[in-house]
Write a protein that holds these residues in place. Structure first.
Motif, PDB file in Angstrom:
ATOM      1  N   MET A   1      -5.873  48.398  16.168  1.00  9.75           N
ATOM      2  CA  MET A   1      -4.690  47.773  16.742  1.00  9.75           C
ATOM      3  C   MET A   1      -3.690  47.481  15.625  1.00  9.75           C
ATOM      4  SD  MET A   1      -4.607  44.551  19.294  1.00  9.75           S
ATOM      5  CE  MET A   1      -3.993  43.114  18.496  1.00  9.75           C
ATOM      6  N   ASN A   2      -2.461  47.901  15.811  1.00 11.61           N
ATOM      7  CA  ASN A   2      -1.420  47.746  14.801  1.00 11.61           C
ATOM      8  C   ASN A   2      -0.742  46.392  14.846  1.00 11.61           C
ATOM      9  OD1 ASN A   2      -1.879  50.381  14.039  1.00 11.61           O
ATOM     10  ND2 ASN A   2      -0.317  51.196  15.398  1.00 11.61           N
ATOM     11  N   ASN A   3      -1.021  45.585  15.849  1.00  5.81           N
ATOM     12  CA  ASN A   3      -0.341  44.304  16.036  1.00  5.81           C
ATOM     13  C   ASN A   3      -1.199  43.174  15.467  1.00  5.81           C
ATOM     14  OD1 ASN A   3       1.915  45.360  17.634  1.00  5.81           O
ATOM     15  ND2 ASN A   3       0.323  45.851  19.103  1.00  5.81           N
ATOM     16  N   ASN A   4      -1.167  43.005  14.147  1.00 10.81           N
ATOM     17  CA  ASN A   4      -2.005  41.975  13.531  1.00 10.81           C
ATOM     18  C   ASN A   4      -1.529  40.557  13.842  1.00 10.81           C
ATOM     19  OD1 ASN A   4       0.252  41.933  11.978  1.00 10.81           O
ATOM     20  ND2 ASN A   4      -0.776  42.338  10.044  1.00 10.81           N
ATOM     21  N   CYS A   5      -0.359  40.410  14.484  1.00  7.07           N
ATOM     22  CA  CYS A   5       0.135  39.083  14.837  1.00  7.07           C
ATOM     23  C   CYS A   5      -0.299  38.674  16.246  1.00  7.07           C
ATOM     24  CB  CYS A   5       1.650  39.028  14.717  1.00  7.07           C
ATOM     25  SG  CYS A   5       2.476  40.183  15.812  1.00  7.07           S
ATOM     26  N   ILE A   6      -1.027  39.558  16.926  1.00  7.49           N
ATOM     27  CA  ILE A   6      -1.475  39.269  18.286  1.00  7.49           C
ATOM     28  C   ILE A   6      -2.994  39.145  18.294  1.00  7.49           C
ATOM     29  CG2 ILE A   6      -1.614  40.121  20.654  1.00  7.49           C
ATOM     30  CD1 ILE A   6       1.003  41.629  20.123  1.00  7.49           C
ATOM     31  N   ARG A   7      -3.463  38.043  18.864  1.00  8.76           N
ATOM     32  CA  ARG A   7      -4.904  37.849  19.012  1.00  8.76           C
ATOM     33  C   ARG A   7      -5.220  37.935  20.499  1.00  8.76           C
ATOM     34  NH1 ARG A   7      -6.625  32.313  17.225  1.00  8.76           N
ATOM     35  NH2 ARG A   7      -6.290  31.774  19.382  1.00  8.76           N
ATOM     36  N   ILE A   8      -6.092  38.838  20.868  1.00  7.63           N
ATOM     37  CA  ILE A   8      -6.448  39.049  22.274  1.00  7.63           C
ATOM     38  C   ILE A   8      -7.601  38.134  22.640  1.00  7.63           C
ATOM     39  CG2 ILE A   8      -7.320  40.708  23.951  1.00  7.63           C
ATOM     40  CD1 ILE A   8      -5.888  42.878  22.336  1.00  7.63           C
ATOM     41  N   GLU A   9      -7.417  37.401  23.735  1.00  8.06           N
ATOM     42  CA  GLU A   9      -8.468  36.524  24.260  1.00  8.06           C
ATOM     43  C   GLU A   9      -8.754  36.979  25.685  1.00  8.06           C
ATOM     44  OE1 GLU A   9      -9.259  32.994  23.082  1.00  8.06           O
ATOM     45  OE2 GLU A   9      -8.221  33.170  21.181  1.00  8.06           O
ATOM     46  N   GLY A  10     -10.001  37.131  26.034  1.00 11.43           N
ATOM     47  CA  GLY A  10     -10.369  37.581  27.366  1.00 11.43           C
ATOM     48  C   GLY A  10     -10.295  39.094  27.467  1.00 11.43           C
ATOM     49  N   ALA A  11     -10.371  39.603  28.693  1.00  8.72           N
ATOM     50  CA  ALA A  11     -10.456  41.051  28.880  1.00  8.72           C
ATOM     51  C   ALA A  11      -9.323  41.622  29.729  1.00  8.72           C
ATOM     52  CB  ALA A  11     -11.802  41.387  29.516  1.00  8.72           C
ATOM     53  N   ILE A  12      -8.250  40.852  29.925  1.00  4.88           N
ATOM     54  CA  ILE A  12      -7.155  41.356  30.756  1.00  4.88           C
ATOM     55  C   ILE A  12      -6.413  42.472  30.035  1.00  4.88           C
ATOM     56  CG2 ILE A  12      -4.968  40.774  31.840  1.00  4.88           C
ATOM     57  CD1 ILE A  12      -6.125  38.019  32.433  1.00  4.88           C
ATOM     58  N   LEU A  13      -6.101  42.280  28.768  1.00  7.28           N
ATOM     59  CA  LEU A  13      -5.433  43.307  27.964  1.00  7.28           C
ATOM     60  C   LEU A  13      -6.391  43.796  26.884  1.00  7.28           C
ATOM     61  CD1 LEU A  13      -1.922  41.702  27.384  1.00  7.28           C
ATOM     62  CD2 LEU A  13      -2.499  43.517  28.976  1.00  7.28           C
ATOM     63  N   SER A  14      -6.383  45.091  26.683  1.00  9.80           N
ATOM     64  CA  SER A  14      -7.219  45.650  25.615  1.00  9.80           C
ATOM     65  C   SER A  14      -6.334  46.064  24.452  1.00  9.80           C
ATOM     66  CB  SER A  14      -7.982  46.869  26.137  1.00  9.80           C
ATOM     67  OG  SER A  14      -7.075  47.933  26.397  1.00  9.80           O
ATOM     68  N   PRO A  15      -6.908  46.215  23.263  1.00  8.63           N
ATOM     69  CA  PRO A  15      -6.130  46.696  22.121  1.00  8.63           C
ATOM     70  C   PRO A  15      -5.492  48.063  22.383  1.00  8.63           C
ATOM     71  CG  PRO A  15      -8.235  45.833  21.378  1.00  8.63           C
ATOM     72  CD  PRO A  15      -8.276  45.858  22.877  1.00  8.63           C
ATOM     73  N   GLU A  16      -6.155  48.887  23.167  1.00  3.60           N
ATOM     74  CA  GLU A  16      -5.623  50.226  23.467  1.00  3.60           C
ATOM     75  C   GLU A  16      -4.328  50.140  24.271  1.00  3.60           C
ATOM     76  OE1 GLU A  16      -8.933  49.366  24.215  1.00  3.60           O
ATOM     77  OE2 GLU A  16      -9.660  50.261  22.350  1.00  3.60           O
ATOM     78  N   ILE A  17      -4.274  49.195  25.207  1.00  4.79           N
ATOM     79  CA  ILE A  17      -3.050  49.027  26.006  1.00  4.79           C
ATOM     80  C   ILE A  17      -1.894  48.599  25.112  1.00  4.79           C
ATOM     81  CG2 ILE A  17      -1.942  47.591  27.772  1.00  4.79           C
ATOM     82  CD1 ILE A  17      -4.575  47.635  29.303  1.00  4.79           C
ATOM     83  N   LEU A  18      -2.144  47.664  24.209  1.00  2.99           N
ATOM     84  CA  LEU A  18      -1.081  47.216  23.300  1.00  2.99           C
ATOM     85  C   LEU A  18      -0.620  48.352  22.391  1.00  2.99           C
ATOM     86  CD1 LEU A  18      -2.305  43.644  22.317  1.00  2.99           C
ATOM     87  CD2 LEU A  18      -0.521  44.279  23.933  1.00  2.99           C
ATOM     88  N   ASP A  19      -1.546  49.200  21.953  1.00  2.00           N
ATOM     89  CA  ASP A  19      -1.171  50.335  21.103  1.00  2.00           C
ATOM     90  C   ASP A  19      -0.267  51.314  21.842  1.00  2.00           C
ATOM     91  OD1 ASP A  19      -2.521  49.391  18.910  1.00  2.00           O
ATOM     92  OD2 ASP A  19      -4.357  50.524  19.339  1.00  2.00           O
ATOM     93  N   LYS A  20      -0.403  51.401  23.164  1.00  2.00           N
ATOM     94  CA  LYS A  20       0.389  52.352  23.950  1.00  2.00           C
ATOM     95  C   LYS A  20       1.778  51.814  24.311  1.00  2.00           C
ATOM     96  CE  LYS A  20      -3.597  54.645  25.955  1.00  2.00           C
ATOM     97  NZ  LYS A  20      -4.316  54.962  27.199  1.00  2.00           N
ATOM     98  N   LEU A  21       2.029  50.545  24.084  1.00  2.00           N
ATOM     99  CA  LEU A  21       3.320  49.960  24.459  1.00  2.00           C
ATOM    100  C   LEU A  21       4.495  50.632  23.757  1.00  2.00           C
ATOM    101  CD1 LEU A  21       2.612  46.139  24.715  1.00  2.00           C
ATOM    102  CD2 LEU A  21       2.957  47.773  26.570  1.00  2.00           C
ATOM    103  N   ASP A  22       4.331  50.997  22.489  1.00  2.91           N
ATOM    104  CA  ASP A  22       5.423  51.646  21.755  1.00  2.91           C
ATOM    105  C   ASP A  22       5.793  52.989  22.362  1.00  2.91           C
ATOM    106  OD1 ASP A  22       5.797  49.607  19.957  1.00  2.91           O
ATOM    107  OD2 ASP A  22       4.445  50.445  18.460  1.00  2.91           O
ATOM    108  N   GLU A  23       4.843  53.624  23.034  1.00  2.78           N
ATOM    109  CA  GLU A  23       5.085  54.941  23.635  1.00  2.78           C
ATOM    110  C   GLU A  23       5.526  54.849  25.093  1.00  2.78           C
ATOM    111  OE1 GLU A  23       1.287  56.749  23.166  1.00  2.78           O
ATOM    112  OE2 GLU A  23       1.244  56.303  21.020  1.00  2.78           O
ATOM    113  N   ALA A  24       5.488  53.666  25.677  1.00  2.00           N
ATOM    114  CA  ALA A  24       5.807  53.504  27.096  1.00  2.00           C
ATOM    115  C   ALA A  24       7.279  53.787  27.367  1.00  2.00           C
ATOM    116  CB  ALA A  24       5.462  52.082  27.542  1.00  2.00           C
ATOM    117  N   ARG A  25       7.548  54.222  28.594  1.00  2.00           N
ATOM    118  CA  ARG A  25       8.917  54.502  29.003  1.00  2.00           C
ATOM    119  C   ARG A  25       9.733  53.209  28.937  1.00  2.00           C
ATOM    120  NH1 ARG A  25       9.782  56.152  34.959  1.00  2.00           N
ATOM    121  NH2 ARG A  25      10.237  53.965  35.076  1.00  2.00           N
ATOM    122  N   GLY A  26      10.957  53.303  28.460  1.00  2.00           N
ATOM    123  CA  GLY A  26      11.826  52.139  28.361  1.00  2.00           C
ATOM    124  C   GLY A  26      11.658  51.343  27.081  1.00  2.00           C
ATOM    125  N   GLN A  27      10.924  51.869  26.109  1.00  2.00           N
ATOM    126  CA  GLN A  27      10.669  51.151  24.867  1.00  2.00           C
ATOM    127  C   GLN A  27      11.254  51.832  23.637  1.00  2.00           C
ATOM    128  OE1 GLN A  27       9.187  48.045  24.924  1.00  2.00           O
ATOM    129  NE2 GLN A  27       9.486  48.424  27.084  1.00  2.00           N
TER     130      GLN A  27
END
Length: 136
Positions: A1-27
């Protein structure tokens, strides 16, 4: 995960989803009308500008008279510049009457179909009616 300023708690969001945000449409920079910088650089620039506005605003309110509401300083040196950084275009507005009651609206946003914005001074108390009876 490239976002070292984000700490994930629980299982709603995964590191893989956050990694894909830069590639998402509208970003992409063009989606934000950015031509020369990355989105992250523009965010950093806007944050630095907001911090500068905050410092200027703090200096202004330090010298307020005791009986001043600070509305001019709050509006001109903090809220309007901050809203401008966020893409808003506030324009002066008048109170609006709804079902026979008048509601103060100091500004409306020209970029968002007249979305109402009401700016108060830094010394206004939100839970008490002002002595003047006016919420301006």
């Amino acid at each position: 995960m490239n976002n070292n300023c984000i700490r994930i708690e629980g299982a709603i969001l995964s590191p893989e989803i956050l990694d894909k945000l830069d590639e998402a449409r509208g970003q992409k920079p063009a989606d934000f009308s950015i031509t020369n910088n990355s989105v992250k650089e523009e965010i950093s620039r806007a944050w630095a500008d907001a911090m500068d506005y905050w410092i200027i605003y703090q200096r202004r309110i330090e010298s307020l008279k005791e009986d001043s509401s600070g509305i001019t300083e709050t509006r001109n040196y903090w809220i309007l510049p901050l809203l401008g950084l966020l893409g808003y275009k506030p324009a002066k507005s008048n109170a609006e009457t709804v079902m026979g009651k008048s509601f103060a609206i100091s500004h409306r946003d020209e970029n968002r179909d007249g979305f109402p914005i009401h700016i108060l001074g830094c010394r206004n108390q939100l839970d008490k009616k002002p002595k003047t009876g006016l919420r301006m």
